[in-house]
Write a protein that holds these residues in place. Structure first.
Motif, short mmCIF file in Angstrom:
data_model
loop_
_atom_site.label_atom_id
_atom_site.label_comp_id
_atom_site.label_asym_id
_atom_site.label_seq_id
_atom_site.Cartn_x
_atom_site.Cartn_y
_atom_site.Cartn_z
N ARG A 47 -93.80 -26.75 17.27
CA ARG A 47 -92.92 -27.71 17.92
C ARG A 47 -91.72 -27.00 18.54
O ARG A 47 -91.18 -26.05 17.99
N PHE A 48 -91.33 -27.43 19.73
CA PHE A 48 -90.10 -26.96 20.34
C PHE A 48 -88.99 -27.93 19.97
O PHE A 48 -89.15 -29.13 20.14
N ILE A 49 -87.92 -27.40 19.46
CA ILE A 49 -86.80 -28.27 19.06
C ILE A 49 -85.54 -27.82 19.82
O ILE A 49 -85.17 -26.65 19.73
N PRO A 50 -84.93 -28.69 20.60
CA PRO A 50 -83.72 -28.27 21.32
C PRO A 50 -82.61 -27.94 20.34
O PRO A 50 -82.54 -28.56 19.26
N PRO A 51 -81.77 -26.96 20.66
CA PRO A 51 -80.64 -26.64 19.77
C PRO A 51 -79.72 -27.85 19.69
O PRO A 51 -79.63 -28.62 20.65
N PRO A 52 -79.06 -28.04 18.55
CA PRO A 52 -78.17 -29.20 18.44
C PRO A 52 -77.07 -29.13 19.49
O PRO A 52 -76.59 -28.04 19.81
N ALA A 53 -76.72 -30.29 20.04
CA ALA A 53 -75.67 -30.32 21.06
C ALA A 53 -74.37 -29.81 20.44
O ALA A 53 -74.10 -30.07 19.26
N ARG A 54 -73.62 -29.05 21.23
CA ARG A 54 -72.38 -28.49 20.68
C ARG A 54 -71.34 -29.59 20.55
O ARG A 54 -71.15 -30.38 21.47
N LYS A 78 -89.56 -30.73 26.30
CA LYS A 78 -90.30 -31.97 26.59
C LYS A 78 -90.08 -32.95 25.44
O LYS A 78 -89.99 -32.53 24.28
N PRO A 79 -90.06 -34.23 25.75
CA PRO A 79 -89.78 -35.22 24.69
C PRO A 79 -90.74 -35.08 23.49
O PRO A 79 -90.33 -35.26 22.35
N ASP A 80 -92.00 -34.71 23.76
CA ASP A 80 -92.94 -34.61 22.63
C ASP A 80 -92.87 -33.26 21.92
O ASP A 80 -93.62 -32.99 20.97
N GLY A 81 -91.96 -32.40 22.36
CA GLY A 81 -91.77 -31.12 21.68
C GLY A 81 -92.91 -30.14 21.87
O GLY A 81 -92.99 -29.12 21.20
N SER A 82 -93.79 -30.40 22.86
CA SER A 82 -94.95 -29.52 23.04
C SER A 82 -94.60 -28.29 23.89
O SER A 82 -95.41 -27.39 24.02
N GLY A 83 -93.44 -28.28 24.45
CA GLY A 83 -93.07 -27.13 25.29
C GLY A 83 -91.82 -27.46 26.07
O GLY A 83 -91.09 -28.40 25.71
#
Lengths: 258, 668
Positions: free
Chosen positions: A222-229, A20-25
């Protein structure tokens, strides 16, 4: 024998996970939910014990209403009844709170052996099984690929693979067993099983009914997406020798691995 | 005419025959009635036309003569010859009771012609029988098994002919004015007997052979019902009651919520027509001869499945009939139909390729039986190859057997500017891409090529994007009717939601199931396979194939396009429209095409017994010296590409979908 199998509902391994954009999940839209694969080994082992010793398999799950589908899957495989702990206060609960809720539910029913997956494939914490055993004050045999009960169903011998060896662990029932891949091949529910599962009893309980106070010990900040490859690079050049030289240069100067 | 005693004795013989015949017939019919009800009484005219059209011109056995199946000619000769004899027996018996009831009743010319024809027929039958015996016992083609019954039948028919000639010869010799002079064999024999000085005994001997003849034919009448020769009666009915539902469609399981058992595990769970199939089989072996599983050394032999089911039906007959009559039965441990009569291995070996049903002269439905047993194994017992379980799970979770994330379904189309139906629901055609075209790297290239063709031709089309689901073919043919129905209903809901009317597919499996099986759930569309569609685009001059393509091509008929849907010409027409096209045929083509090995959900199972079917098909293609195998099915494409790799021909040979070939020739 009174057998308990704990199941968690997780996103399918192939599901597209968007934070989610706010990193809540994670954004749950479009996600296909499935039973945690390690829990499936637990359910299968529970059913095999039932076939051997007789008795009942109770499926215990925790989560929002959608989790009922996963509970029904375990019932379709052959479990007898379910307890679904459903309470918005428990949404996003940490391992301890989850284990406490499961312990409260299981403490209220007869239990000779409890199966959990060795971990869930979504948060990978691997703590619920062990904490559950501690809270119930019974032995735990974790990450096992083989679980043999003696003929009386009083003691258990389990195999746990470790680096370069296997541990043979013995314990007494009641106990918690956490299942690792290799324990068995989970069955595919038969159609009569699926139909019957729709009518099997599932007891839905909230935290209050179980007497659980939500006391979160660990919080996901916080949920942080893995960096784009980054895009791959194709090494150009006219002949293999030039290409090899360029590759070596890149590995040394850019990637700094040689 | 016979004496009074003779008449009584003949009556007695006929009586015994009628009693024995009807008892057995009653028994056989009672067994059929053990089967489940199934309505096959619709379209009587069409059924009659089909049955007569197969039997009278002997199309049933002659249809593959051009492909080298010459046994059909022998069958035709025996059929016509013996049929004429059946008429003569009528006369013989009638004449026994009343002299005037002979062929002479219809005039002298008729009489002469009749006996001339009968002698010709007798000669032909004897020759055919001798040939059949040589073929069966000396040449021994692999499809024929040595059986005692076959031997008895050959001997009996042979002796009937011989007895007839002997009878005729002596009768001609004994009569002052012979009943005909046109029976050339009879006349020759009469002359021979005359030279042998048998004239005095001629009458007695003619009487003797007459009786011998009558006894044998009446006995044979009874034997027919007790032997595999039952087919001479049952096959007519079997052809009449042939399936009129769309070719290759499977009967849908209804009442899934309430039914207690699914699929078939007991012989009595088959419908009566499926039991009649067992009577109609005469062990010709054509099915096994054409079965890719049998040919590649697998356990499955379709003829054995049918024969073993037949034996099982007879072996359990008394028990089942008594049970039906409500008599208390001791629980006998009869053979389990699945496991002992038909093994699970045989059931899973089948590629659903339909070669057996296509070649069967008497309309036996092998594939439906196998798939019904699969349904039992999957839905009731959850017993199936583990690799198939992965495919089922993948279809459940990601709506494709590969198990690749469902959200990536339309990724192949990302940069092509193809609209989804959400973006534009008013397009004329839905391009139903299917799983292979969406997820398989090789299949995706076909989708791109076909989409490019459509765009160039200015066709108004769209895709469902990530709303598209698996077509369900592998679930259905893998016995998982429950999963198939969930998948089909979801697709139909989506398609109907957009008001889809016309669908094009690049995969014959999706094509077949949407066209024939979806209507059972209210999904009624005009469905086109891309080869049909491209052929039309060429006809209407909407696309131009201008670039000549090098090399020799051969076209592989995929089962679900060819045998299932009779689409043989369009793909070939497309190829022929390419400038400079050199096209050759594999030895097995059109209706006799050899499966690639992937049908019937075999795509998802291991193939570790015998030779690999795809390698065998690749060898057949290699034998043509072709450089390119053209196909119209993504499963075939995968299997043949693998075959080319297995045979280490990647350098010199390739397999391409028709759409890829066309796009190349369009040279855009």
């Amino acid at each position: 024998m009174n057998i308990v199998a704990c199941v968690k509902q997780v996103p399918d391994t192939e599901a597209q996970i968007k934070v989610k954009p706010d990193g809540s999940g994670i954004d749950e839209s479009g996600i296909k939910w499935v039973m945690n694969p390690y829990d499936e080994y637990g359910v299968e082992e529970a059913l095999r014990l039932k076939e051997k010793f007789g008795g009942e398999v109770t499926v215990v799950s925790l989560g929002p209403a959608r989790v009922m589908e996963t509970t029904r899957t375990a019932l379709a495989m052959g479990s007898d009844k379910g307890i679904h702990i459903c309470d918005p206060a428990l949404d996003g609960a940490d391992a301890y709170t989850t284990a406490a809720a499961l312990a409260a539910a299981i403490a209220g029913i007869p239990h000779d052996i409890i199966f959990c997956g060795q971990r869930a494939i979504d948060d990978d914490s691997g703590q619920v099984g062990p904490i559950l055993a501690e809270l119930l004050g019974i032995p735990q045999l974790t990450v096992v690929t083989k679980a043999d009960l003696d003929v009386d169903g009083k003691t258990i011998k389990a195999i746990r693979p470790i680096e370069g060896a296997q541990l043979l662990i013995e314990g007494t029932l009641p106990c918690v067993v956490t299942a690792q891949k290799g324990l068995n091949e989970p069955r595919y529910a038969s159609l009569p099983g699926i139909m019957k599962a729709k009518k099997k009893p599932v007891d839905t309980k909230d935290a209050a009914a179980l007497g659980v106070t939500v006391a979160v010990k660990a919080k996901v900040a916080r949920f942080i997406p893995p960096p784009a490859r980054a895009a791959g690079k194709i090494v150009g050049g006219d002949d293999p020798a030039t290409k090899a030289a360029e590759l070596a240069r890149l590995l040394r100067e850019e990637a700094k691995v040689i | 005419m016979l004496t009074i005693a003779g008449k009584i004795f003949l009556l007695l013989l006929i009586g015994i025959t009628v009693v024995a015949f009807s008892r057995r017939a009653k028994f056989l019919i009672a067994l059929l009635k053990l089967g489940k009800a199934e309505d096959r009484s619709d379209q009587v005219g069409k059924r009659l036309k089909f049955a007569l059209g197969q039997v009278l011109p002997q199309r049933c056995v002659l249809k593959h003569v051009a492909k080298g199946d010459f046994a059909g000619i022998g069958h035709m000769l025996l059929f016509y010859g013996f049929s004429l004899f059946v008429i003569s027996y009528g006369f013989h018996i009638a004449e026994g009771f009343y002299e005037k009831l002979s062929p002479a009743l219809f005039g002298r010319t008729f009489n002469n012609l009749f006996f001339l024809l009968l002698d010709i027929a007798g000669t032909i039958v004897i020759t055919s029988i001798v040939w059949a015996a040589i073929r069966r016992y000396v040449i021994r083609p692999p499809r024929l098994k040595l059986s005692m019954e076959a031997g008895i039948i050959l001997i009996v028919v042979f002796s009937l002919m011989v007895l007839n000639f002997l009878m005729e010869g002596f009768r001609l010799l004994s009569e002052e004015t012979p009943f005909t002079a046109w029976a050339f064999v009879g006349m020759a024999l009469a002359n021979l007997f005359l030279k042998m000085g048998l004239q005095d005994k001629a009458f007695v001997l003619s009487q003797f052979f007459w009786w011998a003849h009558m006894t044998v034919i009446l006995g044979f009448g009874i034997y027919i019902l007790y032997s595999k020769h039952l087919h001479i009666l049952a096959s007519h009915f079997n052809l009449f009651f042939h399936s009129t539902s769309p070719k290759g469609s499977l009967q849908q399981i209804t009442d899934m919520e309430e039914a207690e058992s699914f699929g078939i595990s007991k012989i009595t769970e088959f419908s009566w027509k499926h039991l009649l199939d067992l009577y109609a089989c005469t062990e010709c072996g054509r099915c096994t001869d054409n079965c890719p599983a049998s040919n590649s050394g697998k356990r499955l032999k379709p003829e054995e499945v049918i024969q073993n089911l037949k034996k099982h039906l007879f072996a359990s007959a008394n028990h089942l009939l008594a049970e039906k009559a409500g008599e208390k039965q001791e629980e006998t441990e009869g053979q389990a139909m699945i496991g002992e009569v038909v093994t699970e291995e045989e059931i899973w070996d089948c590629t659903n390729c339909m070669a057996c049903m296509e070649i069967c002269p008497v309309a036996i439905e092998h594939v439906n039986k196998i798939d019904d047993m699969r349904r039992y194994l999957v839905l009731m017992e959850s017993k199936f190859p583990s690799a198939l379980q992965t495919a089922f799970r993948n279809m459940e979770n990601n709506s494709n057997p590969w198990g690749i994330g469902a959200h990536t379904r339309a990724d192949w189309a990302k940069d092509l500017g193809i609209k989804t139906l959400t973006e534009d629901p008013n397009v004329e055609y839905l391009f139903y891409v299917g799983c292979a075209g969406s997820f398989d790297d090789r299949g995706k290239k076909v989708s791109v090529a076909f989409a490019n063709i459509l765009k160039t031709a200015g066709v108004s089309f769209g895709i469902l994007g990530s709303e598209e689901g698996c077509c369900g073919d592998s679930a259905m043919r893998g016995g998982n009717e429950y999963l198939y129905q969930i998948i089909a209903q979801a697709n139909i809901e989506t398609m109907n939601g957009y008001g889809v009317k016309k669908i094009i597919t690049t995969c014959p499996h999706g094509y077949n199931i949407i066209k024939k099986d979806y209507p059972q759930f209210g999904g009624k569309y005009e469905v086109y396979h891309h080869t049909e569609f491209i052929a039309d685009l060429i006809d209407q001059d909407k696309i131009k194939l201008k670039k000549p393509l090098e090399g020799l091509f051969t076209y592989h008929d995929s089962c679900f396009l060819g045998r299932y849907n009779d689409i043989y010409d369009q793909p070939r027409k497309i190829l022929q429209a390419i400038p400079g096209m050199k096209l050759t045929e594999m030895e097995r083509n059109h209706a006799r095409s050899f499966c690639c090995g992937a049908g019937g959900a075999r795509m998802w199972m291991e193939e570790d017994v015998g030779e690999r079917i795809n390698d065998m098909r690749t060898d057949q293609a290699i034998a043509t010296k072709a450089d390119t195998i053209a196909v119209g099915c993504p499963f075939c494409l995968t299997m043949l590409t693998d075959g080319i790799k297995d045979r280490k021909r990647e350098e010199t040979m390739t397999s391409l979908d028709i759409a890829e070939i066309v796009w190349k020739a369009m040279d855009m």
